[in-house]
Enzyme design. Structure first.
Site, PDB file in Angstrom:
ATOM      1  N   ASN A  11       0.872  -1.176   0.000  1.00  0.00           N
ATOM      2  CA  ASN A  11       0.000   0.000   0.000  1.00  0.00           C
ATOM      3  C   ASN A  11       0.907   1.223   0.000  1.00  0.00           C
ATOM      4  OD1 ASN A  11      -1.858   1.995   0.444  1.00  0.00           O
ATOM      5  ND2 ASN A  11      -2.546   1.238   2.453  1.00  0.00           N
ATOM      6  N   LYS A  13       0.128   4.201  -0.338  1.00  0.00           N
ATOM      7  CA  LYS A  13      -0.540   5.382   0.243  1.00  0.00           C
ATOM      8  C   LYS A  13      -0.251   6.606  -0.622  1.00  0.00           C
ATOM      9  CE  LYS A  13      -0.378   3.101   4.665  1.00  0.00           C
ATOM     10  NZ  LYS A  13      -0.446   3.159   6.115  1.00  0.00           N
ATOM     11  N   HIS A  95      -9.759   0.849   4.502  1.00  0.00           N
ATOM     12  CA  HIS A  95      -8.485   1.041   5.190  1.00  0.00           C
ATOM     13  C   HIS A  95      -8.695   1.952   6.408  1.00  0.00           C
ATOM     14  CE1 HIS A  95      -4.439   2.389   6.089  1.00  0.00           C
ATOM     15  NE2 HIS A  95      -4.065   1.234   5.572  1.00  0.00           N
ATOM     16  N   GLU A  97      -7.130   4.389   7.488  1.00  0.00           N
ATOM     17  CA  GLU A  97      -7.024   5.834   7.221  1.00  0.00           C
ATOM     18  C   GLU A  97      -8.296   6.364   6.565  1.00  0.00           C
ATOM     19  OE1 GLU A  97      -3.214   5.378   5.356  1.00  0.00           O
ATOM     20  OE2 GLU A  97      -2.491   4.731   7.318  1.00  0.00           O
ATOM     21  N   GLU A 165      -5.907  -5.333  10.183  1.00  0.00           N
ATOM     22  CA  GLU A 165      -4.888  -4.318  10.450  1.00  0.00           C
ATOM     23  C   GLU A 165      -5.233  -3.573  11.734  1.00  0.00           C
ATOM     24  OE1 GLU A 165      -2.712  -2.939   6.731  1.00  0.00           O
ATOM     25  OE2 GLU A 165      -4.682  -2.015   6.579  1.00  0.00           O
ATOM     26  N   GLY A 171       1.766   2.001  10.719  1.00  0.00           N
ATOM     27  CA  GLY A 171       2.674   3.140  10.605  1.00  0.00           C
ATOM     28  C   GLY A 171       3.325   3.550  11.920  1.00  0.00           C
ATOM     29  N   SER A 211       2.944  -2.367  10.307  1.00  0.00           N
ATOM     30  CA  SER A 211       4.379  -2.374  10.573  1.00  0.00           C
ATOM     31  C   SER A 211       5.052  -3.716  10.252  1.00  0.00           C
ATOM     32  CB  SER A 211       4.661  -1.938  12.014  1.00  0.00           C
ATOM     33  OG  SER A 211       4.168  -0.620  12.224  1.00  0.00           O
TER      34      SER A 211
HETATM   35  P1  PGA Z   1       2.430   0.098   7.637  1.00  0.00           P
HETATM   36  O1  PGA Z   1       0.980   0.297   6.935  1.00  0.00           O
HETATM   37  O2  PGA Z   1       3.006  -1.173   7.063  1.00  0.00           O
HETATM   38  O3  PGA Z   1       3.218   1.319   7.238  1.00  0.00           O
HETATM   39  O4  PGA Z   1       2.183  -0.003   9.096  1.00  0.00           O
HETATM   40  C1  PGA Z   1       0.139  -0.806   6.728  1.00  0.00           C
HETATM   41  C2  PGA Z   1      -1.138  -0.344   6.072  1.00  0.00           C
HETATM   42  O5  PGA Z   1      -1.600   0.765   6.356  1.00  0.00           O
HETATM   43  O6  PGA Z   1      -1.726  -1.062   5.243  1.00  0.00           O
END
Ligand code: PGA
Length: 248
Positions: A11, A13, A95, A97, A165, A171, A211
Site C-alpha cells: 500500500n 498510500k 483502510h 485511514e 490491520e 505506521g 508495521s
Molecule cells: P504500515 O501500513 O506497514 O506502514 O504499518 C500498513 C497499512 O496501512 O496497510
C-alpha cells in the site's frame, strides 16, 4: 481443505512520484518472487495507469479507494469502472485511514465493497481495532462487526481478501506479535465458518497489516491463519521483496 495462496499487498498510500515509483517498479520487476505468492501494489489513483503500464504482469495493481457508484457528479471520486479501465484489478476498501482520517462509515464501506465486486474488481477489505478498543477488551466485537457489514455486501468471496490491520500497529513501528495476529485471524476464520460457510472460511485469505518489515515477516508468515500481508511503509523499499518471499 482449500489451498490458500500467500498474498502480499503493498500500500503505497500518498507517496512517491513517477521517478521514485519507476525505480521501485524496476526493482520489483527484476526481483525473484516466490511464484506461489500473489503480489498486488496499491498505487495512488493518479498513478494507476502508470503503475499498470510499468509493472510486470505477474504483479497486480490495486486502487486505494473508490466510490460506490459507476459515474456521476461526485467531484474528486473515482469509480471501479475507471480503475478497471486503467487495467488495475483490485481495490483496497475500508483502510483504517479511510475510516479514521476521512470518517468513512461501515455502511459506506459496505456499499463500496458491493459496487466494486459488481463491477468485477477484486477487493482487499480492511478491518481492525483501535488501541483503546483493544485495551477495553473489545477487539473481537469490533472486528466481527466490521466483517459482518463487509460480508453482507459480498457477492463473491472468491474475489475478496480480508486484511486484519490493528490501527495501533499501522505506521507506528509497533507490530502485533505473531500470537496476537494468529489469535485474531483464527477467530475471524471461525466467524466466517459460523456466519458464511465452511468453504469460505477455508478459502478466504486473511492477511495481516501493521508495521510488517523484512525483520518480522517470517515469524508472522509462519502462523497457520496468516495468509499474507498488507504492507505500507516497507512496500516502498527494496525490503518489500523479502516480505513477498516470507513463505518461500
Ligand atoms: P504500515 O501500513 O506497514 O506502514 O504499518 C500498513 C497499512 O496501512 O496497510
Amino acid at each position: 481443505m482449500a489451498q490458500r495462496n500467500f498474498f502480499v499487498g503493498g500500500n503505497w498510500k500518498m507517496n512517491g512520484n513517477k521517478e521514485s515509483l519507476e525505480e521501485l517498479i524496476s526493482t520489483l520487476n527484476t526481483a525473484s518472487l516466490h511464484d506461489q505468492t500473489e503480489v498486488v501494489c496499491g498505487a495512488p489513483s493518479i498513478y494507476l495507469d502508470f503503475a499498470r503500464c510499468m509493472l510486470d504482469l505477474r504483479i497486480g495493481v490495486a486502487a486505494q479507494n473508490c466510490y460506490n457508484v459507476a459515474k456521476g457528479a461526485f467531484t474528486g471520486e473515482i469509480s471501479p469502472a475507471m480503475i478497471k479501465d486503467c487495467g488495475a484489478e483490485w481495490v483496497i476498501l475500508g483502510h483504517s485511514e479511510r475510516r479514521h482520517v476521512f470518517g468513512e462509515s461501515d455502511e459506506l464501506i459496505g456499499q463500496k465493497v458491493a459496487h466494486a465486486l459488481e463491477s468485477d474488481l477484486s477487493v482487499i477489505a480492511c478491518i481492525g481495532e483501535k488501541l483503546e478498543e483493544r485495551e477495553a477488551g473489545t477487539t473481537e466485537e469490533v472486528v466481527y462487526a466490521q466483517t459482518q457489514v463487509i460480508s453482507e455486501n459480498v457477492s463473491d468471496w472468491g474475489k475478496v481478501v480480508l486484511a486484519y490491520e490493528p490501527v495501533w500497529a499501522i505506521g507506528t513501528g509497533k507490530t502485533a506479535s505473531p500470537q496476537q495476529a494468529q489469535e485474531v485471524h483464527e477467530k475471524l476464520r471461525a466467524w466466517l465458518r459460523s456466519n458464511v460457510s465452511d468453504d469460505v472460511a477455508d478459502s478466504v485469505r486473511i492477511i495481516y497489516g501493521g508495521s510488517v518489515t523484512a525483520g518480522n515477516c517470517r515469524e508472522l508468515a509462519s502462523q497457520n491463519d496468516v495468509d499474507g500481508f498488507l504492507v505500507g511503509g516497507a512496500s516502498l523499499k527494496p525490503e518489500f521483496i523479502e516480505i513477498i518471499n516470507a513463505r518461500a
